[in-house]
Scaffold this motif. Structure first.
Motif, PDB file in Angstrom:
ATOM      1  N   LEU A  43       5.331  -6.835 -22.596  1.00 32.91           N
ATOM      2  CA  LEU A  43       4.698  -5.779 -21.907  1.00 32.91           C
ATOM      3  C   LEU A  43       4.031  -4.621 -23.122  1.00 32.91           C
ATOM      4  O   LEU A  43       2.956  -3.990 -22.903  1.00 32.91           O
ATOM      5  CB  LEU A  43       5.491  -5.110 -20.915  1.00 32.91           C
ATOM      6  CG  LEU A  43       6.156  -5.805 -19.675  1.00 32.91           C
ATOM      7  CD1 LEU A  43       7.077  -4.986 -18.964  1.00 32.91           C
ATOM      8  CD2 LEU A  43       4.768  -5.850 -18.801  1.00 32.91           C
ATOM      9  N   ASP A  44       4.903  -4.483 -23.808  1.00 29.57           N
ATOM     10  CA  ASP A  44       4.509  -3.393 -25.212  1.00 29.57           C
ATOM     11  C   ASP A  44       3.257  -4.030 -25.750  1.00 29.57           C
ATOM     12  O   ASP A  44       2.321  -3.405 -26.228  1.00 29.57           O
ATOM     13  CB  ASP A  44       5.553  -3.053 -26.234  1.00 29.57           C
ATOM     14  CG  ASP A  44       6.991  -2.438 -25.533  1.00 29.57           C
ATOM     15  OD1 ASP A  44       6.534  -1.714 -24.388  1.00 29.57           O
ATOM     16  OD2 ASP A  44       7.966  -2.343 -26.073  1.00 29.57           O
ATOM     17  N   HIS A  45       3.254  -5.362 -25.953  1.00 29.21           N
ATOM     18  CA  HIS A  45       2.330  -5.982 -26.824  1.00 29.21           C
ATOM     19  C   HIS A  45       0.724  -5.746 -25.902  1.00 29.21           C
ATOM     20  O   HIS A  45      -0.106  -5.423 -26.427  1.00 29.21           O
ATOM     21  CB  HIS A  45       2.569  -7.431 -26.943  1.00 29.21           C
ATOM     22  CG  HIS A  45       1.198  -8.038 -27.525  1.00 29.21           C
ATOM     23  ND1 HIS A  45       1.072  -7.993 -28.885  1.00 29.21           N
ATOM     24  CD2 HIS A  45       0.530  -9.319 -27.061  1.00 29.21           C
ATOM     25  CE1 HIS A  45      -0.079  -8.665 -29.227  1.00 29.21           C
ATOM     26  NE2 HIS A  45      -0.325  -9.553 -28.318  1.00 29.21           N
ATOM     27  N   GLN A  46       1.230  -6.157 -24.438  1.00 30.33           N
ATOM     28  CA  GLN A  46      -0.078  -5.953 -23.625  1.00 30.33           C
ATOM     29  C   GLN A  46      -0.584  -4.532 -23.671  1.00 30.33           C
ATOM     30  O   GLN A  46      -1.854  -4.392 -23.668  1.00 30.33           O
ATOM     31  CB  GLN A  46       0.280  -6.418 -22.145  1.00 30.33           C
ATOM     32  CG  GLN A  46       0.727  -7.841 -22.142  1.00 30.33           C
ATOM     33  CD  GLN A  46       1.037  -8.254 -20.623  1.00 30.33           C
ATOM     34  OE1 GLN A  46       1.129  -7.314 -19.754  1.00 30.33           O
ATOM     35  NE2 GLN A  46       1.270  -9.401 -20.414  1.00 30.33           N
ATOM     36  N   ARG A  47       0.276  -3.586 -23.527  1.00 33.68           N
ATOM     37  CA  ARG A  47      -0.025  -2.255 -23.672  1.00 33.68           C
ATOM     38  C   ARG A  47      -0.710  -1.823 -24.737  1.00 33.68           C
ATOM     39  O   ARG A  47      -1.824  -1.028 -24.998  1.00 33.68           O
ATOM     40  CB  ARG A  47       1.004  -1.355 -23.542  1.00 33.68           C
ATOM     41  CG  ARG A  47       0.751   0.178 -23.241  1.00 33.68           C
ATOM     42  CD  ARG A  47       1.903   0.888 -22.763  1.00 33.68           C
ATOM     43  NE  ARG A  47       3.106   0.695 -23.596  1.00 33.68           N
ATOM     44  CZ  ARG A  47       4.273   0.334 -23.067  1.00 33.68           C
ATOM     45  NH1 ARG A  47       4.224  -0.399 -21.866  1.00 33.68           N
ATOM     46  NH2 ARG A  47       5.067   0.180 -23.876  1.00 33.68           N
ATOM     47  N   GLU A  48      -0.431  -2.247 -25.977  1.00 30.94           N
ATOM     48  CA  GLU A  48      -0.822  -2.087 -27.369  1.00 30.94           C
ATOM     49  C   GLU A  48      -2.451  -2.832 -27.379  1.00 30.94           C
ATOM     50  O   GLU A  48      -3.375  -2.372 -28.076  1.00 30.94           O
ATOM     51  CB  GLU A  48       0.040  -2.485 -28.431  1.00 30.94           C
ATOM     52  CG  GLU A  48       1.386  -1.717 -28.477  1.00 30.94           C
ATOM     53  CD  GLU A  48       1.052  -0.467 -29.097  1.00 30.94           C
ATOM     54  OE1 GLU A  48      -0.326   0.029 -29.792  1.00 30.94           O
ATOM     55  OE2 GLU A  48       1.597   0.563 -28.779  1.00 30.94           O
ATOM     56  N   ASN A  52      -5.760  -0.699 -27.731  1.00 27.84           N
ATOM     57  CA  ASN A  52      -6.500  -0.992 -28.902  1.00 27.84           C
ATOM     58  C   ASN A  52      -7.915  -1.465 -28.698  1.00 27.84           C
ATOM     59  O   ASN A  52      -8.903  -0.878 -29.251  1.00 27.84           O
ATOM     60  CB  ASN A  52      -5.993  -2.012 -29.811  1.00 27.84           C
ATOM     61  CG  ASN A  52      -4.730  -1.670 -30.741  1.00 27.84           C
ATOM     62  OD1 ASN A  52      -4.576  -0.687 -31.032  1.00 27.84           O
ATOM     63  ND2 ASN A  52      -3.946  -2.676 -31.031  1.00 27.84           N
ATOM     64  N   ARG A  53      -8.081  -1.924 -27.485  1.00 27.34           N
ATOM     65  CA  ARG A  53      -9.514  -2.426 -26.880  1.00 27.34           C
ATOM     66  C   ARG A  53      -9.984  -1.045 -26.544  1.00 27.34           C
ATOM     67  O   ARG A  53     -11.300  -0.949 -26.581  1.00 27.34           O
ATOM     68  CB  ARG A  53      -9.204  -3.327 -25.919  1.00 27.34           C
ATOM     69  CG  ARG A  53     -10.619  -3.752 -25.181  1.00 27.34           C
ATOM     70  CD  ARG A  53     -10.450  -4.711 -24.188  1.00 27.34           C
ATOM     71  NE  ARG A  53      -9.516  -6.277 -24.629  1.00 27.34           N
ATOM     72  CZ  ARG A  53      -8.388  -6.434 -24.237  1.00 27.34           C
ATOM     73  NH1 ARG A  53      -7.646  -5.503 -23.420  1.00 27.34           N
ATOM     74  NH2 ARG A  53      -7.824  -7.407 -24.885  1.00 27.34           N
ATOM     75  N   GLU A  54      -9.500  -0.240 -25.788  1.00 30.63           N
ATOM     76  CA  GLU A  54     -10.011   1.201 -25.378  1.00 30.63           C
ATOM     77  C   GLU A  54     -10.329   1.884 -26.617  1.00 30.63           C
ATOM     78  O   GLU A  54     -11.433   2.502 -26.651  1.00 30.63           O
ATOM     79  CB  GLU A  54      -8.883   1.868 -24.360  1.00 30.63           C
ATOM     80  CG  GLU A  54      -8.729   1.099 -22.920  1.00 30.63           C
ATOM     81  CD  GLU A  54      -7.815   1.739 -22.341  1.00 30.63           C
ATOM     82  OE1 GLU A  54      -7.163   2.846 -22.633  1.00 30.63           O
ATOM     83  OE2 GLU A  54      -7.673   1.362 -20.826  1.00 30.63           O
ATOM     84  N   GLY A  55      -9.376   2.062 -27.498  1.00 28.36           N
ATOM     85  CA  GLY A  55      -9.668   2.619 -28.753  1.00 28.36           C
ATOM     86  C   GLY A  55     -10.901   1.911 -29.388  1.00 28.36           C
ATOM     87  O   GLY A  55     -11.745   2.985 -29.992  1.00 28.36           O
ATOM     88  N   LYS A  58     -13.896   3.181 -27.345  1.00 32.75           N
ATOM     89  CA  LYS A  58     -14.190   4.935 -27.736  1.00 32.75           C
ATOM     90  C   LYS A  58     -14.804   5.185 -29.065  1.00 32.75           C
ATOM     91  O   LYS A  58     -15.817   6.058 -29.074  1.00 32.75           O
ATOM     92  CB  LYS A  58     -12.783   5.415 -27.538  1.00 32.75           C
ATOM     93  CG  LYS A  58     -13.103   7.131 -27.606  1.00 32.75           C
ATOM     94  CD  LYS A  58     -13.623   7.628 -26.350  1.00 32.75           C
ATOM     95  CE  LYS A  58     -13.716   9.000 -26.297  1.00 32.75           C
ATOM     96  NZ  LYS A  58     -14.427   9.547 -25.139  1.00 32.75           N
ATOM     97  N   GLU A  59     -14.177   4.327 -30.164  1.00 30.28           N
ATOM     98  CA  GLU A  59     -14.662   4.566 -31.339  1.00 30.28           C
ATOM     99  C   GLU A  59     -16.278   3.888 -31.655  1.00 30.28           C
ATOM    100  O   GLU A  59     -16.997   4.951 -32.262  1.00 30.28           O
ATOM    101  CB  GLU A  59     -13.905   3.618 -32.246  1.00 30.28           C
ATOM    102  CG  GLU A  59     -14.493   3.848 -33.941  1.00 30.28           C
ATOM    103  CD  GLU A  59     -13.658   2.883 -34.705  1.00 30.28           C
ATOM    104  OE1 GLU A  59     -13.654   2.938 -35.931  1.00 30.28           O
ATOM    105  OE2 GLU A  59     -12.844   2.077 -34.294  1.00 30.28           O
ATOM    106  N   GLN A  60     -16.368   2.949 -30.750  1.00 28.44           N
ATOM    107  CA  GLN A  60     -17.912   2.428 -30.812  1.00 28.44           C
ATOM    108  C   GLN A  60     -18.885   3.649 -30.142  1.00 28.44           C
ATOM    109  O   GLN A  60     -19.898   3.727 -30.482  1.00 28.44           O
ATOM    110  CB  GLN A  60     -18.181   1.198 -30.268  1.00 28.44           C
ATOM    111  CG  GLN A  60     -19.461   0.689 -30.477  1.00 28.44           C
ATOM    112  CD  GLN A  60     -19.813   0.277 -31.777  1.00 28.44           C
ATOM    113  OE1 GLN A  60     -19.038  -0.029 -32.716  1.00 28.44           O
ATOM    114  NE2 GLN A  60     -21.072   0.533 -32.221  1.00 28.44           N
TER     115      GLN A  60
END
Length: 442
Positions: A43-48, A52-55, A58-60
């Motif tokens: 679950l933690d891995h999925q959340r990370e 990361n994908r959202e980050g 957002k960065e782009q």
């Protein structure tokens, strides 16, 4: 085999089974714990992964916004040229040529700024535009140029600045009208606005004649500001500005601005056929009772009243403005058709009066002696429309003069008139060396 041996073997097997069951239970417990840990880590891995994908998205997105903002901020770069036209005055030869001279002055100024940017400010984009604003009292400037003999016609100055404004799209002359510090206030606010504008890459500031701008420049002595400001010199920098001169870049454009102040103490007598300037408030008050400090022109000569219109058509109006001179005005109206009235000669300054007799402080600055006056008398004198120059200097040069010379003034009224005249700042300030000057020198 005896019975007790069988029982013993059975007991041994029971112990082995017990240890085996305990081992199995322990293994199952560990498996359950590992399974739970795995699920939690999953679950933690999925959340990370999602974070990361959202980050990354957002960065782009932020990078795209930064590129757009940088593109917007680099759009329409300009340098600002702010000039106080009350003291930064163009060369006489340019102004004498009227509209053509104004166009030439604008071209010279544009070329001078371009050359200076290319030589001293290479970081400024090559497509940077030049926005120029000159603020001045046009009527006052025209009168002083006319009286000092720089131009033969008073509207030549208006033609000059019309040519200046029309020659370049971003070059403007702004007439601020009468009033103390009107040009200063407008230039100060525009200076602050442009200094904080990212599109403005540099400011050329023409203010060498006025110590008042030292208060403004003292606020911007940090390197982040001084690198974006260049002081333009016309007349030599005044004392307080000289103290700040080393902290800013300075430039002087030769053959563009006058290197000295206009001499207003030697007026030129123009031919009687020459059109005279329009009437402006130069005496203690106008007919509506406006205070002298508001009615006076910044460029007023320390000894000259406003030039009146000497044409026959205006004499009756002057008589209405001054009932005490109505009979004289009527006579002048009739005589004007036959002969022009002779100019009043300028009397020589008394030998007993010299610049050495002027009171000054320890810094050499002129100090006005105190004047004791009655407020009620001052208010009454304001409405008499007396000629300041006639009563205080005894050398009014204009004939006909539109203000009263015939009034029998008392000593108290003369003192009050002197106090009223001091409300008007002298053009030369505390450097004035005219012993007969009637204006203020604070």
């Amino acid at each position: 085999m005896p019975d007790h041996a069988l029982h013993q073997r059975f007991q041994d097997l029971k112990g082995v089974e017990h240890h085996k069951n305990e081992l199995i239970i322990e293994l199952l417990r560990r498996i359950d714990n590992l399974s739970n840990d795995y699920q939690q880590m999953s679950l933690d891995h999925q959340r990370e992964t999602q974070f990361n994908r959202e980050g990354q998205l957002k960065e782009q997105q932020l990078k795209n916004e930064i590129r757009k903002l940088q593109s917007f901020m680099s759009r329409d770069p300009f340098v600002s040229v702010l000039i106080d036209g009350d003291g930064m005055i163009f060369e006489d030869e340019l102004m004498r040529r009227g509209e053509l001279g104004g166009k030439e002055a604008a071209t010279k100024l544009w070329n001078a700024i371009k050359d200076h940017m290319h030589e001293k400010l290479p970081s400024i984009p090559s497509d940077c535009r030049i926005v120029t604003r000159i603020y001045a009292n046009l009527k006052g400037l025209a009168e002083i140029c006319y009286k000092s003999g720089i131009v033969e016609r008073i509207n030549t100055i208006e033609d000059f600045y019309r040519g200046f404004t029309g020659s370049k799209i971003l070059f403007d002359f702004v007439d601020v009208g009468h009033g103390k510090d009107r040009a200063d206030e407008k230039i100060t606010e525009l200076f602050k606005l442009h200094l904080n504008d990212y599109h403005c890459h540099h400011i050329y500031f023409g203010c060498s004649h006025d110590n008042g701008y030292a208060r403004l420049l003292e606020q911007y002595t940090e390197p982040t500001h001084t690198t974006r400001i260049t002081l333009v010199e016309g007349v030599p920098f005044e004392r307080e500005l000289k103290l700040l001169q080393s902290q800013f870049s300075c430039v002087k454009f030769d053959d563009l601005f006058r290197p000295d102040k206009i001499n207003i103490y030697n007026p030129v007598q123009h031919p009687t056929s020459q059109p005279a300037p329009n009437q402006s408030a130069r005496t203690s008050s106008d007919t509506s009772g406006v205070p002298l400090s508001q009615a006076q022109n910044f460029y007023q000569s320390p000894y000259q009243p406003t030039l009146g219109d000497t044409s026959p058509s205006t004499a009756p109006n002057n008589a209405l403005m001054n009932p005490k001179a109505s009979s004289w005005a009527s006579t002048a109206t009739a005589a004007a058709q036959l002969v022009s009235p002779p100019a009043t000669p300028t009397p020589a300054v008394s030998q007993s009066m010299s610049s050495k007799d002027i009171p000054r402080n320890r810094y050499g600055q002129r100090v006005d002696p105190p004047v004791v006056y009655d407020k009620e008398v001052v208010n009454r004198v304001r409405n008499l429309k007396l000629c300041n120059v006639h009563f205080l200097r005894k050398d009014c040069q204009y004939d006909p003069c539109t203000h009263d010379h015939c009034y029998k003034i008392t000593k108290n009224e003369l003192t009050s008139l002197r106090s009223i005249a001091r409300n008007v700042p002298c053009y030369f300030g505390n450097e004035c060396d005219d012993p007969k000057c009637i204006y203020g020198h604070k």
